[in-house]
Design a protein around this motif. Structure first.
Motif, PDB file in Angstrom:
ATOM      1  N   HIS A  36      76.554 -37.695  12.301  1.00 39.65           N
ATOM      2  CA  HIS A  36      76.924 -37.452  13.697  1.00 39.65           C
ATOM      3  C   HIS A  36      78.218 -38.172  14.069  1.00 39.65           C
ATOM      4  O   HIS A  36      79.023 -37.660  14.857  1.00 39.65           O
ATOM      5  CB  HIS A  36      75.787 -37.871  14.626  1.00 39.65           C
ATOM      6  CG  HIS A  36      74.603 -36.940  14.563  1.00 39.65           C
ATOM      7  ND1 HIS A  36      73.427 -37.196  15.199  1.00 39.65           N
ATOM      8  CD2 HIS A  36      74.447 -35.750  13.936  1.00 39.65           C
ATOM      9  CE1 HIS A  36      72.581 -36.203  14.970  1.00 39.65           C
ATOM     10  NE2 HIS A  36      73.176 -35.324  14.201  1.00 39.65           N
ATOM     11  N   PRO A  51      74.992 -33.210  18.690  1.00 42.08           N
ATOM     12  CA  PRO A  51      75.862 -32.788  17.584  1.00 42.08           C
ATOM     13  C   PRO A  51      75.218 -31.755  16.662  1.00 42.08           C
ATOM     14  O   PRO A  51      75.938 -30.960  16.050  1.00 42.08           O
ATOM     15  CB  PRO A  51      76.174 -34.093  16.833  1.00 42.08           C
ATOM     16  CG  PRO A  51      75.203 -35.090  17.347  1.00 42.08           C
ATOM     17  CD  PRO A  51      74.806 -34.674  18.708  1.00 42.08           C
ATOM     18  N   ASP A  52      73.886 -31.738  16.591  1.00 40.48           N
ATOM     19  CA  ASP A  52      73.269 -30.742  15.711  1.00 40.48           C
ATOM     20  C   ASP A  52      73.429 -29.322  16.255  1.00 40.48           C
ATOM     21  O   ASP A  52      73.262 -28.359  15.500  1.00 40.48           O
ATOM     22  CB  ASP A  52      71.794 -31.078  15.462  1.00 40.48           C
ATOM     23  CG  ASP A  52      71.675 -32.258  14.504  1.00 40.48           C
ATOM     24  OD1 ASP A  52      72.337 -32.202  13.453  1.00 40.48           O
ATOM     25  OD2 ASP A  52      70.977 -33.224  14.824  1.00 40.48           O
TER      26      ASP A  52
END
Ligand SMILES: [Zn+2]
Ligand SMILES: [Zn+2]
Length: 368
Positions: A140, A313-314
């Motif tokens: 991340h 962020p995913d």
């Protein structure tokens, strides 16, 4: 060390290269993850001819581990996890002397003007390194810069409590702007976009209203949403505009029509083609137009927000490949059918690091 080397336009080779060694004030970093950014795509396509020299090791959005430090570096040590601000301002030009480093006309960028992170080792100045908080994964942390760019644009917009903010474009940058704007006291956050998956991501990330510009006139919709008043802030994050839908006009023309009198428009896009804009609406409204480029001190903010799970962020990372497949990565990003946002290259990822999507989407119930 192994490196993905751009040897000619659109031609990457995996090569063995000599490992650099850190000079005074420098740090040698073993990158863990590096993302392919829009700038990398432009360089790859040969659009930076005259600025970049081949062979070039690209990569400027990355995280990694300190492998060695040069003389005089006291605040970093081997094994520290870091991310790096890739901007190297000249510190001597008028913009730099005014503290506006993001406006430096002679700035150098890691991975463009200097060797970058698509390699087993990369050099950076110690003052450009930021330690990654313990509870943040390197995966991340590799996205710190793009979130920091979204943070910078949001600060340039000077969003006030109760503002209506329109974000034009929900690509990787638009999504990062959205994540930052969503954390302000804006009353209504509107996102315009044409790709259905990106509209859905914007909805999931807390946009109050998403407008599919392929079907709807965004100017008209914003006028309806604001009862004719216009948007307090418009942030243009389209870049390469594809003019579609019932109001196929340039994003900045839409911005001129959407913004309220005395409102503010922030421009981020760096499309290579001149776009005709009628300035009369801007003048009549005495609206402000402000540019936003890279970052100016936002790395610590972005890192803290990432570490606290305030960003997602995913949702941004749509693809991940080993460094050996860097060339394929560029092809994926150039193919609209792939619906890519961010593509991460694994260089030396920590073995214990897995990447569950642990951050809840706190604003989902507000999306509509
Ligand atoms: Zn970038
Ligand atoms: Zn400068």
């Amino acid at each position: 060390m192994k490196a993905a080397v751009l040897v000619a336009d659109e031609k990457i080779e995996i090569q063995q290269c000599p490992e650099p060694s850190p000079g005074p004030g420098e740090v040698l970093i073993a990158p863990a993850y590096a993302s392919i950014c829009g700038t990398d795509q432009h360089v790859f396509a040969g659009e930076f001819a005259g600025r970049v020299a081949y062979p070039l090791i690209q990569g400027h959005e990355f995280s990694g581990t300190v492998a060695a430090v040069g003389a005089g570096v006291s605040d970093l040590a081997e094994g520290d996890r870091v991310t790096v601000d890739p901007i190297v301002p000249c510190l001597r030009c008028p913009a730099c002397l005014m503290g506006r480093l993001s406006g430096c006309q002679r700035l150098k960028l890691l991975g463009v003007d200097l060797p970058g992170a698509f390699a087993g080792r990369v050099l950076a100045s110690a003052r450009s390194c930021f330690k990654v908080p313990e509870d943040l994964s390197l995966r991340h942390a590799a996205l710190t810069e793009v979130y920091a760019i979204g943070c910078h644009a949001t600060r340039r917009a000077q969003v006030d409590p109760g503002d209506v903010v329109v974000i034009l474009g929900a690509g990787k940058l638009g999504q990062c702007v959205l994540e930052n704007v969503r954390r302000t006291a804006a009353r209504l956050v509107v996102v315009t976009e044409v790709v259905p998956e990106r509209l859905q991501t914007a909805r999931d990330l807390g946009a109050d209203v998403v407008i599919d510009v392929g079907r709807e006139d965004p100017v008209r919709r914003v006028a309806e949403l604001t009862e004719g008043a216009g948007a307090d802030r418009v942030i243009e994050a389209v870049g390469h505009a594809r003019l579609v839908g019932p109001n196929p006009t340039e994003p900045m023309t839409q911005a001129a029509q959407m913004v309220r009198p005395a409102g503010r428009v922030v421009v981020l896009g760096q499309g290579p083609v001149p776009a005709p804009i009628l300035f009369k609406p801007f003048v009549w409204k005495e609206a402000e137009i402000v540019a936003s480029r890279v970052t100016l001190g936002e790395f610590p903010r972005a890192l803290a927000m990432l570490a606290e799970g305030r960003f997602h962020p995913d949702r941004l990372i749509t693809h991940q490949l080993p460094l050996d497949r860097a060339a394929e990565g560029f092809c994926i990003l150039a193919d609209p059918a792939e619906r890519a946002l961010k593509l991460l290259l694994e260089i030396e990822p920590p073995s214990e690091e897995i990447a569950p999507d642990t951050n809840p989407l706190p604003f989902r119930e507000r999306a509509g």
